[in-house]
Scaffold this active site. Structure first.
Site, PDB file in Angstrom:
ATOM      1  CD  GLU A 266       6.629  -7.355   5.732  1.00 35.32           C
ATOM      2  OE1 GLU A 266       5.482  -7.761   6.027  1.00 35.32           O
ATOM      3  OE2 GLU A 266       6.854  -6.223   5.296  1.00 35.32           O
ATOM      4  CG  HIS A 284       3.365  -5.064   7.243  1.00 32.46           C
ATOM      5  ND1 HIS A 284       3.646  -5.626   6.032  1.00 32.46           N
ATOM      6  CD2 HIS A 284       2.374  -4.155   7.002  1.00 32.46           C
ATOM      7  CE1 HIS A 284       2.864  -5.104   5.103  1.00 32.46           C
ATOM      8  NE2 HIS A 284       2.083  -4.200   5.670  1.00 32.46           N
TER       9      HIS A 284
HETATM   10  N1  LIG Z   1       2.345  -0.432   6.244  1.00 32.62           N
HETATM   11  C1  LIG Z   1       1.114  -0.873   6.051  1.00 32.62           C
HETATM   12  O1  LIG Z   1       0.550  -1.592   6.863  1.00 32.62           O
HETATM   13  C2  LIG Z   1       0.364  -0.431   4.825  1.00 32.62           C
HETATM   14  C3  LIG Z   1      -1.033  -0.317   4.900  1.00 32.62           C
HETATM   15  C4  LIG Z   1      -1.717   0.153   3.784  1.00 32.62           C
HETATM   16  C5  LIG Z   1      -1.035   0.441   2.605  1.00 32.62           C
HETATM   17  N2  LIG Z   1       0.307   0.276   2.545  1.00 32.62           N
HETATM   18  C6  LIG Z   1       1.032   0.604   1.305  1.00 32.62           C
HETATM   19  O2  LIG Z   1       0.839   1.984   1.024  1.00 32.62           O
HETATM   20  C7  LIG Z   1       0.683   2.157  -0.386  1.00 32.62           C
HETATM   21  C8  LIG Z   1      -0.103   3.426  -0.656  1.00 32.62           C
HETATM   22  O3  LIG Z   1      -1.436   3.271  -0.192  1.00 32.62           O
HETATM   23  P1  LIG Z   1      -2.586   4.338  -0.556  1.00 32.62           P
HETATM   24  O4  LIG Z   1      -3.829   3.888   0.102  1.00 32.62           O
HETATM   25  O5  LIG Z   1      -2.073   5.713  -0.345  1.00 32.62           O
HETATM   26  O6  LIG Z   1      -2.679   4.064  -2.145  1.00 32.62           O
HETATM   27  P2  LIG Z   1      -3.206   5.072  -3.267  1.00 32.62           P
HETATM   28  O7  LIG Z   1      -3.479   4.220  -4.454  1.00 32.62           O
HETATM   29  O8  LIG Z   1      -4.300   5.938  -2.732  1.00 32.62           O
HETATM   30  O9  LIG Z   1      -1.932   6.012  -3.556  1.00 32.62           O
HETATM   31  C9  LIG Z   1      -0.763   5.570  -4.192  1.00 32.62           C
HETATM   32  C10 LIG Z   1      -0.176   6.750  -4.965  1.00 32.62           C
HETATM   33  O10 LIG Z   1       1.096   6.335  -5.500  1.00 32.62           O
HETATM   34  C11 LIG Z   1       1.202   6.925  -6.789  1.00 32.62           C
HETATM   35  N3  LIG Z   1       2.213   6.237  -7.592  1.00 32.62           N
HETATM   36  C12 LIG Z   1       2.042   5.158  -8.404  1.00 32.62           C
HETATM   37  N4  LIG Z   1       3.235   4.853  -8.978  1.00 32.62           N
HETATM   38  C13 LIG Z   1       4.137   5.758  -8.526  1.00 32.62           C
HETATM   39  C14 LIG Z   1       5.514   5.972  -8.789  1.00 32.62           C
HETATM   40  N5  LIG Z   1       6.201   5.201  -9.631  1.00 32.62           N
HETATM   41  N6  LIG Z   1       6.130   7.015  -8.168  1.00 32.62           N
HETATM   42  C15 LIG Z   1       5.439   7.825  -7.311  1.00 32.62           C
HETATM   43  N7  LIG Z   1       4.127   7.665  -7.054  1.00 32.62           N
HETATM   44  C16 LIG Z   1       3.489   6.653  -7.644  1.00 32.62           C
HETATM   45  C17 LIG Z   1      -0.208   6.844  -7.363  1.00 32.62           C
HETATM   46  O11 LIG Z   1      -0.374   7.751  -8.453  1.00 32.62           O
HETATM   47  C18 LIG Z   1      -1.048   7.209  -6.142  1.00 32.62           C
HETATM   48  O12 LIG Z   1      -1.290   8.599  -6.086  1.00 32.62           O
HETATM   49  C19 LIG Z   1      -0.056   0.862  -0.827  1.00 32.62           C
HETATM   50  O13 LIG Z   1       0.195   0.555  -2.179  1.00 32.62           O
HETATM   51  C20 LIG Z   1       0.488  -0.192   0.109  1.00 32.62           C
HETATM   52  O14 LIG Z   1       1.559  -0.868  -0.512  1.00 32.62           O
HETATM   53  C21 LIG Z   1       1.019  -0.138   3.633  1.00 32.62           C
END
Ligand SMILES: NC(=O)c1ccc[n+]([C@@H]2O[C@H](COP(=O)([O-])OP(=O)(O)OC[C@H]3O[C@@H](n4cnc5c(N)ncnc54)[C@H](O)[C@@H]3O)[C@@H](O)[C@H]2O)c1
Length: 326
Positions: A266, A284
């Protein structure tokens, strides 16, 4: 002389509000990043040398970046992903790494639905047609009655499930650490293996963290398990998808469409994906709403101040830093 807090996160710096005020009221000098983009490890190293804390965007913090950071006590992530921060190195130096869980879930969930609809109805393509003075149409697909496969059913995945259910979608998920049964029941979400989920879903949406185990989870083989009409949405992390394999699948018609907010590099420039009408991109912007900036900003500042006061904040990404009691 006032102690200093480095602020790299751009929307945190650019939006006036309590999140900035409480740092100043506590007596800290705010040092803004000199660059308007996430910093590379060698770029952030000299900036960390002089500060007691940092409010971090998507900067790359390695052991080398921390080597001269003798006064640093806290790296407060403005967001939830910590894949760009070397947690072990931070722990080894006694630096607490905090995150802002939940503060951005609604914003990312709404963007996920926006991308689903944009891909399903080819909104950017049709917008360009109208702007060019033309008036032609491509048939879209409806979400109603389709199956949504969520990979990762944490905070954001659950909010997406609630919204997609309102569109009449059947919700399935793959998550090795699923939420408790009462949450699953309230979401009406059914578990699947990864292969089943990819084979059955009309829309697959990624909401899992990036780790060594999830890097390029969506690759040539796993894309081949998906229906040729299926849509892939990625608002998690770019490196979870093999973008070359995604281009091959979309350009050969083996996948119906894709919408991504996150990319392996990015800014995302020069990729053949950007030539495809079936591909929708955003820079993003998942967390980038007025409401989330303030909510997440306040939480990031409160986390940093708690550590600097010698208190333990709730959302710590490296609890090992507090020793075996942590
Ligand atoms: N686009 C954006 O601006 C933005 C903003 C915030 C978060 N994010 C991304 O979103 C992701 C999720 O955020 P969240 O707040 O829901 O996190 P979270 O920790 O609440 O949820 C993540 C989930 O993924 C599961 N997980 C872990 N490994 C896995 C696998 N191999 N297969 C399937 N599931 C798996 C975990 O058990 C958990 O339930 C973050 O890690 C971040 O990378 C992106």
């Amino acid at each position: 002389m006032a102690e200093k807090i480095l602020v790299t996160a751009r929307s945190f710096r650019a939006t006036p509000g309590r999140h900035l005020d409480i740092l100043r009221e506590a007596g800290y000098e705010i040092v803004p990043s000199p660059l308007d983009r996430p910093l590379e490890a060698p770029e952030i190293a000299p900036l960390l040398a002089d500060v007691v804390g940092a409010i971090l965007g998507l900067d790359h913090v390695t052991a080398e970046s921390l080597a001269g950071a003798t006064r640093l006590k806290v790296l407060s992530r403005y967001g939830v992903g910590v894949d760009k921060v070397d947690l072990e190195a931070a722990t080894a130096r006694g630096v607490v790494v905090t995150v802002t869980p939940g503060a951005n879930s609604l914003a990312v969930a709404e963007l996920t639905l926006a991308l689903m609809l944009a891909v399903a109805r080819r909104i950017p393509y049709h917008d360009a047609i109208v702007r060019a003075g033309n008036w032609s149409r491509l048939a879209g697909v409806e979400l109603m009655g389709g199956t949504l496969g969520l990979i990762g059913l944490g905070r954001i995945g659950q909010e997406v499930a609630r919204r997609a259910a309102a569109f009449g979608m059947n919700i399935t998920f793959y998550d090795p650490f699923p939420p408790p049964p009462d949450v699953l029941a309230s979401l009406g979400a059914s578990p699947r293996s990864l292969e089943q989920l990819l084979a059955e879903s009309d829309v697959v949406s990624l909401h899992l963290p990036l780790s060594d185990g999830t890097r390029q989870l969506i690759n040539r083989q796993t894309l081949a398990w998906m229906k040729p009409s299926a849509l892939l949405i990625n608002t998690a992390r770019g490196e979870i998808v093999d973008e070359n394999a995604l281009y091959e699948a979309l350009s050969s018609g083996r996948l119906g469409g894709a919408g991504c907010d996150v990319f392996s590099r990015e800014p995302f420039t020069g990729s053949p994906l950007l030539t495809l009408d079936t591909f929708v991109a955003a820079p993003h912007i998942g967390s980038n709403t007025v409401q989330t900036t303030l909510r997440m900003g306040l939480m990031a500042s409160e986390n940093a101040l708690a550590v600097l006061r010698g208190e333990r904040p709730g959302p710590v990404a490296n609890p090992e830093v507090y020793g075996s009691g942590g």
